[in-house]
Design a protein around this motif. Structure first.
Motif, PDB file in Angstrom:
ATOM      1  N   ASN A 167       0.816  -1.210   0.000  1.00 59.06           N
ATOM      2  CA  ASN A 167       0.000   0.000   0.000  1.00 59.06           C
ATOM      3  C   ASN A 167       0.852   1.262   0.000  1.00 59.06           C
ATOM      4  N   ALA A 168       2.108   1.120   0.437  1.00 57.91           N
ATOM      5  CA  ALA A 168       2.988   2.294   0.468  1.00 57.91           C
ATOM      6  C   ALA A 168       3.222   2.843  -0.932  1.00 57.91           C
ATOM      7  N   LEU A 169       3.264   1.966  -1.946  1.00 61.18           N
ATOM      8  CA  LEU A 169       3.437   2.435  -3.321  1.00 61.18           C
ATOM      9  C   LEU A 169       2.233   3.246  -3.770  1.00 61.18           C
ATOM     10  N   ARG A 170       1.049   2.761  -3.445  1.00 59.87           N
ATOM     11  CA  ARG A 170      -0.169   3.479  -3.829  1.00 59.87           C
ATOM     12  C   ARG A 170      -0.248   4.818  -3.098  1.00 59.87           C
ATOM     13  N   ALA A 172       2.198   6.599  -1.875  1.00 56.86           N
ATOM     14  CA  ALA A 172       3.217   7.520  -2.382  1.00 56.86           C
ATOM     15  C   ALA A 172       2.796   8.127  -3.709  1.00 56.86           C
ATOM     16  N   ALA A 173       2.182   7.316  -4.574  1.00 56.83           N
ATOM     17  CA  ALA A 173       1.727   7.839  -5.865  1.00 56.83           C
ATOM     18  C   ALA A 173       0.604   8.853  -5.682  1.00 56.83           C
ATOM     19  N   ILE A 174      -0.299   8.603  -4.739  1.00 58.72           N
ATOM     20  CA  ILE A 174      -1.400   9.540  -4.491  1.00 58.72           C
ATOM     21  C   ILE A 174      -0.866  10.852  -3.927  1.00 58.72           C
ATOM     22  N   LEU A 175       0.140  10.773  -3.046  1.00 61.01           N
ATOM     23  CA  LEU A 175       0.744  11.986  -2.507  1.00 61.01           C
ATOM     24  C   LEU A 175       1.412  12.811  -3.592  1.00 61.01           C
ATOM     25  N   GLU A 180      -6.449   7.397  -9.005  1.00 62.94           N
ATOM     26  CA  GLU A 180      -6.527   5.941  -8.864  1.00 62.94           C
ATOM     27  C   GLU A 180      -6.267   5.244 -10.195  1.00 62.94           C
ATOM     28  N   TRP A 181      -6.737   5.843 -11.275  1.00 61.35           N
ATOM     29  CA  TRP A 181      -6.500   5.265 -12.601  1.00 61.35           C
ATOM     30  C   TRP A 181      -5.009   5.266 -12.931  1.00 61.35           C
ATOM     31  N   GLN A 182      -4.323   6.324 -12.570  1.00 64.79           N
ATOM     32  CA  GLN A 182      -2.884   6.381 -12.811  1.00 64.79           C
ATOM     33  C   GLN A 182      -2.127   5.409 -11.917  1.00 64.79           C
TER      34      GLN A 182
END
Length: 277
Positions: A167-170, A172-175, A180-182
């Motif tokens: 979940n850390a990857l998700r 980090a990407a959101i931050l 969500e699509w990306q």
């Protein structure tokens, strides 16, 4: 110290070898029939090694316009049905793994339960439905049914794989401002190549080798797929065993090519999670 002889490994090896021979026997029979004349097969010489290889069966198959039509129809069914079922399985699997909601587990179990229903149960309702829609004797019912039947297994495998993505990857990407699509397309999917290879191989093979649904939903020879075409190939007076054997071997080439293309990722995906650490 004298070691005690353990016969069980030898017994297991012999049993597995016998099972392998039994499994390969039909393939060997098809291979031998494809390089023999109908006369040799009719005389009971199927399992005998031929003195000369008869390649006329392969020439007849390759030059048969009906076979070309069977192959094209099967490709038109297998490729979109495989792509659609995997795409829907990716979306559903990502939602169940990373975006849980109330009753999501119940909905997931309801979706997965579709894997355990025999297709014969829904055969008559589907036939009546597609008949009322005027889609009988077209490729659309086969594509739709295979897409729907493939969604449960695709959702199950992709959900289990996405659950292993940290979940850390998700987060980090959101931050960083990703949607969500990306996150799905740029983070999760590049990591899921082994799972996608397993699904692509299994789905394409199942759809390519399917016999039931094309038999039910098609009537004319112009809409038959390759598995129905093998049965329809007949000689003038008898069943053309040699021609059917040759077509069976040729029909297996696309699935073999798909497996060889995804072999590296397929093996990795099948053994995923088998070893910890």
């Amino acid at each position: 110290m004298i070691r005690e002889f353990n016969p069980w490994p030898t017994v297991i090896f012999i049993c597995l070898a016998c099972l392998a021979l039994l499994f390969l026997a039909p393939t060997v029979g098809v291979l031998l029939s494809s390089i023999k004349t109908t006369r040799d097969i009719a005389l009971g010489q199927l399992w005998a090694w031929p003195e000369t290889f008869f390649l006329g069966n392969f020439a007849e198959v390759v030059n048969n316009p009906a076979v070309h039509r069977y192959m094209i129809n099967t490709i038109l069914v297998a490729v979109p049905a495989t792509a659609a079922s995997i795409a829907l399985g990716i979306l559903a699997g990502y939602v169940f793994a990373k975006l849980p909601f109330r009753t999501s587990e119940l909905l997931f179990l309801a979706m997965i339960s579709g894997m355990f229903f025999p297709p014969q149960v829904i055969l008559i309702p589907l036939f009546r439905l597609f008949n009322s829609m005027g889609l009988i004797d077209t490729l659309w019912p086969i594509i739709i049914v295979h897409t729907a039947l493939g969604i449960p297994i695709c959702t199950l495998l992709m959900r289990n794989f996405f659950a292993t993505v940290p979940n850390a990857l998700r987060e980090a990407a959101i931050l960083e401002g990703a949607s969500e699509w990306q996150v799905l397309t740029r983070v999760a999917l590049p990591l899921s190549l082994p799972a996608l290879a397993v699904l692509a191989t299994l789905q394409f093979t199942w759809i390519w080798n399917d016999f039931l649904w094309p038999l039910i939903f098609t009537n004319s020879d112009e809409k038959r797929t390759i598995m129905i075409g093998i049965v329809n190939l007949r000689g003038q007076y008898t069943v053309a065993w040699g021609v059917q054997g040759a077509l069976s071997l040729i029909a297996s080439i696309p699935t073999l090519m798909v497996f060889l293309f995804f072999q590296r990722y397929f093996i990795k995906g099948m053994t995923m999670g088998a070893v910890k650490g």
